[in-house]
Design a protein around this motif. Sequence first.
Motif, PDB file in Angstrom:
ATOM      1  N   UNK A  47       0.830  -1.210   0.000  1.00 55.99           N
ATOM      2  CA  UNK A  47       0.000   0.000   0.000  1.00 55.99           C
ATOM      3  C   UNK A  47       0.863   1.258   0.000  1.00 55.99           C
ATOM      4  N   UNK A  48       1.944   1.268   0.761  1.00 55.15           N
ATOM      5  CA  UNK A  48       2.826   2.434   0.775  1.00 55.15           C
ATOM      6  C   UNK A  48       3.480   2.649  -0.590  1.00 55.15           C
ATOM      7  N   UNK A  49       3.863   1.567  -1.246  1.00 54.09           N
ATOM      8  CA  UNK A  49       4.422   1.669  -2.605  1.00 54.09           C
ATOM      9  C   UNK A  49       3.354   2.227  -3.547  1.00 54.09           C
ATOM     10  N   UNK A  50       2.139   1.698  -3.444  1.00 51.51           N
ATOM     11  CA  UNK A  50       1.046   2.158  -4.303  1.00 51.51           C
ATOM     12  C   UNK A  50       0.772   3.645  -4.087  1.00 51.51           C
ATOM     13  N   UNK A  51       0.817   4.093  -2.848  1.00 45.63           N
ATOM     14  CA  UNK A  51       0.595   5.511  -2.544  1.00 45.63           C
ATOM     15  C   UNK A  51       1.703   6.358  -3.154  1.00 45.63           C
ATOM     16  N   UNK A  52       2.945   5.911  -3.011  1.00 45.44           N
ATOM     17  CA  UNK A  52       4.068   6.655  -3.576  1.00 45.44           C
ATOM     18  C   UNK A  52       3.957   6.741  -5.096  1.00 45.44           C
ATOM     19  N   UNK A  53       3.632   5.638  -5.732  1.00 46.27           N
ATOM     20  CA  UNK A  53       3.499   5.624  -7.195  1.00 46.27           C
ATOM     21  C   UNK A  53       2.312   6.477  -7.632  1.00 46.27           C
ATOM     22  N   UNK A  54       1.221   6.404  -6.901  1.00 45.13           N
ATOM     23  CA  UNK A  54       0.045   7.215  -7.240  1.00 45.13           C
ATOM     24  C   UNK A  54       0.376   8.702  -7.190  1.00 45.13           C
ATOM     25  N   UNK A  68      -7.085   5.127   1.852  1.00 45.47           N
ATOM     26  CA  UNK A  68      -8.155   4.522   2.653  1.00 45.47           C
ATOM     27  C   UNK A  68      -7.811   3.081   3.026  1.00 45.47           C
ATOM     28  N   UNK A  69      -7.283   2.313   2.064  1.00 43.25           N
ATOM     29  CA  UNK A  69      -6.900   0.928   2.344  1.00 43.25           C
ATOM     30  C   UNK A  69      -5.742   0.874   3.340  1.00 43.25           C
ATOM     31  N   UNK A  70      -4.791   1.786   3.203  1.00 43.70           N
ATOM     32  CA  UNK A  70      -3.645   1.813   4.110  1.00 43.70           C
ATOM     33  C   UNK A  70      -4.085   2.136   5.536  1.00 43.70           C
ATOM     34  N   UNK A  71      -5.004   3.059   5.662  1.00 46.44           N
ATOM     35  CA  UNK A  71      -5.500   3.431   6.993  1.00 46.44           C
ATOM     36  C   UNK A  71      -6.178   2.240   7.673  1.00 46.44           C
ATOM     37  N   UNK A  76       0.474   4.412   9.543  1.00 42.07           N
ATOM     38  CA  UNK A  76       0.416   5.674  10.287  1.00 42.07           C
ATOM     39  C   UNK A  76       0.514   6.870   9.344  1.00 42.07           C
ATOM     40  N   UNK A  77       0.107   8.017   9.855  1.00 42.63           N
ATOM     41  CA  UNK A  77       0.216   9.252   9.088  1.00 42.63           C
ATOM     42  C   UNK A  77       1.689   9.562   8.812  1.00 42.63           C
ATOM     43  N   UNK A  78       2.557   9.188   9.739  1.00 45.25           N
ATOM     44  CA  UNK A  78       3.993   9.402   9.540  1.00 45.25           C
ATOM     45  C   UNK A  78       4.521   8.532   8.405  1.00 45.25           C
ATOM     46  N   UNK A  79       4.116   7.262   8.367  1.00 45.30           N
ATOM     47  CA  UNK A  79       4.545   6.367   7.273  1.00 45.30           C
ATOM     48  C   UNK A  79       4.006   6.868   5.938  1.00 45.30           C
ATOM     49  N   UNK A  80       2.752   7.274   5.938  1.00 47.92           N
ATOM     50  CA  UNK A  80       2.125   7.818   4.736  1.00 47.92           C
ATOM     51  C   UNK A  80       2.900   9.039   4.243  1.00 47.92           C
ATOM     52  N   UNK A  84       5.121   9.560   0.693  1.00 47.04           N
ATOM     53  CA  UNK A  84       4.836  10.650  -0.243  1.00 47.04           C
ATOM     54  C   UNK A  84       6.084  11.495  -0.479  1.00 47.04           C
ATOM     55  N   UNK A  85       6.830  11.784   0.580  1.00 41.52           N
ATOM     56  CA  UNK A  85       8.030  12.614   0.435  1.00 41.52           C
ATOM     57  C   UNK A  85       9.134  11.874  -0.326  1.00 41.52           C
ATOM     58  N   UNK A  86       9.237  10.558  -0.134  1.00 44.74           N
ATOM     59  CA  UNK A  86      10.198   9.771  -0.918  1.00 44.74           C
ATOM     60  C   UNK A  86       9.825   9.830  -2.393  1.00 44.74           C
ATOM     61  N   UNK A  87       8.534   9.682  -2.681  1.00 48.73           N
ATOM     62  CA  UNK A  87       8.066   9.784  -4.063  1.00 48.73           C
ATOM     63  C   UNK A  87       8.388  11.160  -4.637  1.00 48.73           C
ATOM     64  N   UNK A  88       8.156  12.185  -3.854  1.00 47.92           N
ATOM     65  CA  UNK A  88       8.435  13.551  -4.303  1.00 47.92           C
ATOM     66  C   UNK A  88       9.916  13.738  -4.606  1.00 47.92           C
ATOM     67  N   UNK A  89      10.759  13.207  -3.734  1.00 50.02           N
ATOM     68  CA  UNK A  89      12.206  13.344  -3.939  1.00 50.02           C
ATOM     69  C   UNK A  89      12.642  12.647  -5.215  1.00 50.02           C
ATOM     70  N   UNK A  90      12.103  11.457  -5.458  1.00 52.04           N
ATOM     71  CA  UNK A  90      12.480  10.725  -6.666  1.00 52.04           C
ATOM     72  C   UNK A  90      11.958  11.411  -7.922  1.00 52.04           C
ATOM     73  N   UNK A  91      10.769  11.976  -7.842  1.00 56.13           N
ATOM     74  CA  UNK A  91      10.247  12.713  -9.004  1.00 56.13           C
ATOM     75  C   UNK A  91      11.113  13.927  -9.292  1.00 56.13           C
TER      76      UNK A  91
END
Length: 110
Positions: A47-54, A68-71, A76-80, A84-91
């Motif tokens: 789910x975390x990978x899917x969120x990052x890719x999304x 919603x599925x991850x929650x 956690x909100x911290x993991x979420x 997202x920030x890892x995805x942002x950095x890679x983008x």
Amino acid sequence: MSHYYDKEDAAYRSQMAKAAPKEFQAFVGLMRVVGIEDGAIPRKYRELIAIAVAHATGCVYCIEAHVKDAKKIDVSKEELSEAIMISSALCAGAAGAHGGMAIKFYDRED
């Protein structure tokens, strides 16, 4: 004026399902890969990978569904936020790397 990302827009996907049923079912099957319970990669990380890719692809529907599925599985909100920030950095890194290619193309004489 057009308005984007209405909840009602999902109904239009049923038209695609009717117009290209085999292809649509293949797509649905592929989307289920994320929700597999603990393969070699545990569901939480799926789910975390899917969120990052999304976030990288900008799919608001995927963001909503996977958050919603991850929650539900106690991400956690911290993991979420980290995903997202890892995805942002890679983008941003990809933009920087491709920026070098732009300079290369600019400098070429062909």
